[in-house]
Design an enzyme around this catalytic site. Structure first.
Site, mmCIF file in Angstrom:
data_model
loop_
_atom_site.group_PDB
_atom_site.id
_atom_site.type_symbol
_atom_site.label_atom_id
_atom_site.label_comp_id
_atom_site.label_asym_id
_atom_site.label_seq_id
_atom_site.Cartn_x
_atom_site.Cartn_y
_atom_site.Cartn_z
ATOM 1 N N HIS A 87 32.918 30.513 34.289
ATOM 2 C CA HIS A 87 32.194 31.568 33.583
ATOM 3 C C HIS A 87 32.676 31.618 32.134
ATOM 4 O O HIS A 87 31.879 31.637 31.199
ATOM 5 C CB HIS A 87 32.440 32.904 34.291
ATOM 6 C CG HIS A 87 31.761 34.079 33.661
ATOM 7 N ND1 HIS A 87 30.395 34.205 33.589
ATOM 8 C CD2 HIS A 87 32.280 35.191 33.077
ATOM 9 C CE1 HIS A 87 30.094 35.340 32.984
ATOM 10 N NE2 HIS A 87 31.218 35.964 32.666
ATOM 11 N N ASP A 117 33.919 37.787 37.284
ATOM 12 C CA ASP A 117 32.604 37.180 37.119
ATOM 13 C C ASP A 117 32.603 35.707 37.521
ATOM 14 O O ASP A 117 31.749 34.933 37.092
ATOM 15 C CB ASP A 117 32.132 37.328 35.673
ATOM 16 C CG ASP A 117 31.854 38.777 35.308
ATOM 17 O OD1 ASP A 117 32.088 39.666 36.150
ATOM 18 O OD2 ASP A 117 31.406 39.024 34.167
ATOM 19 N N HIS A 133 30.579 42.878 39.083
ATOM 20 C CA HIS A 133 29.265 43.501 38.885
ATOM 21 C C HIS A 133 28.571 43.734 40.215
ATOM 22 O O HIS A 133 28.826 43.035 41.201
ATOM 23 C CB HIS A 133 28.363 42.610 38.017
ATOM 24 C CG HIS A 133 28.822 42.446 36.614
ATOM 25 N ND1 HIS A 133 28.394 43.263 35.591
ATOM 26 C CD2 HIS A 133 29.677 41.554 36.055
ATOM 27 C CE1 HIS A 133 28.962 42.866 34.451
ATOM 28 N NE2 HIS A 133 29.748 41.838 34.711
#
Length: 242
Positions: free
Chosen positions: A100, A119, A158
């Site tokens: 990422h 992430d 998230h």
């Protein structure tokens, strides 16, 4: 910051924050519990994971990846891949999971059975490849798969699970486990409930990216016999435009 997660881990007099996307909710949670922040663990340099550090840190120590120290100005201490240390009596292991970004860390608390993958590894998904390539991210997935026991509770950065689940079902429509998990995720989100944490067992079973070396996944994608990196790249390209 409507879909970002920050997590507080409290033990004894130690209160650990993993990432700092938005000050208000973090301060409110600390006040509600009566906790004083002592440590902030940073996973990577992206603004939506670090922008509230100054607002919430107080006297807390900020620790994060050495590989991204030049882009995280608030760090008091840096860590390399494989670093092991204790916070409030809890063992913590830093695991490099690039893809990422170029130098992020995931944090594994083996005694507590929890991990923070930010992430890199999402519930039923993976992060966009902003600074890495499919081979790098696939290697990070294999690293996490090998390092984390099946019952590890995994907190990602998230709330993307519903979209990930819908994409997984579209990509692998014949996969019964993905179809069933999509129903569970849809129901949870309709009730306004989070889908995090997940577990490594659930990700091994229903995360298409974690299964890039599964012959049945390659076959469903019309890629029988393809290298897992190619399968992973195909899945990531599809998710980018989903």
């Amino acid at each position: 910051m409507s879909d970002n997660y920050a997590v507080l881990v409290h033990t004894g007099d130690e209160t650990i924050l993993i990432d700092a996307p938005e000050a208000g909710p973090i301060k409110a949670a600390l006040a509600e519990e009566g906790w004083t922040l002592t440590t902030i663990l940073v996973t990577h340099h992206h603004t939506d994971h670090v922008q509230a550090i100054d607002a919430v840190k107080g006297s807390a120590k900020v620790i994060g990846p050495k590989a991204e120290a030049d882009r995280i100005k608030e760090l008091d201490e840096t860590l390399d891949d494989g670093a092991e240390f204790t916070l409030g009596g809890l063992e913590v292991k830093a695991i490099a999971t690039p893809g990422h970004t170029s130098g992020p860390l995931s944090y594994y608390f083996p005694g507590a059975g929890i991990a923070f993958t930010a992430d890199t590894l999402f519930a039923m998904g993976c992060g966009r490849l902003f600074e890495g390539d499919p081979a790098t991210m696939w290697n990070s997935f294999k690293t996490l798969r090998a390092a984390l026991p099946d019952d590890t509770k995994i907190y990602c950065g998230h709330e993307y699970t519903l979209t990930n689940a819908r994409y997984g079902h579209q990509a692998l429509p014949e996969d019964a486990a993905i179809a069933e998990r999509l129903k569970v995720v849809e129901a949870a989100r309709e009730r306004g409930e989070p889908t995090v944490p997940t577990t490594m067992a659930a990700e091994k079973a229903t995360n298409p990216f974690m299964r890039a070396d599964d012959p049945s996944v390659a076959a469903q994608l019309g890629m029988a016999g393809a290298d897992p990196v190619e399968v992973f790249a195909h899945l990531r390209k599809g998710r980018d435009s989903f």
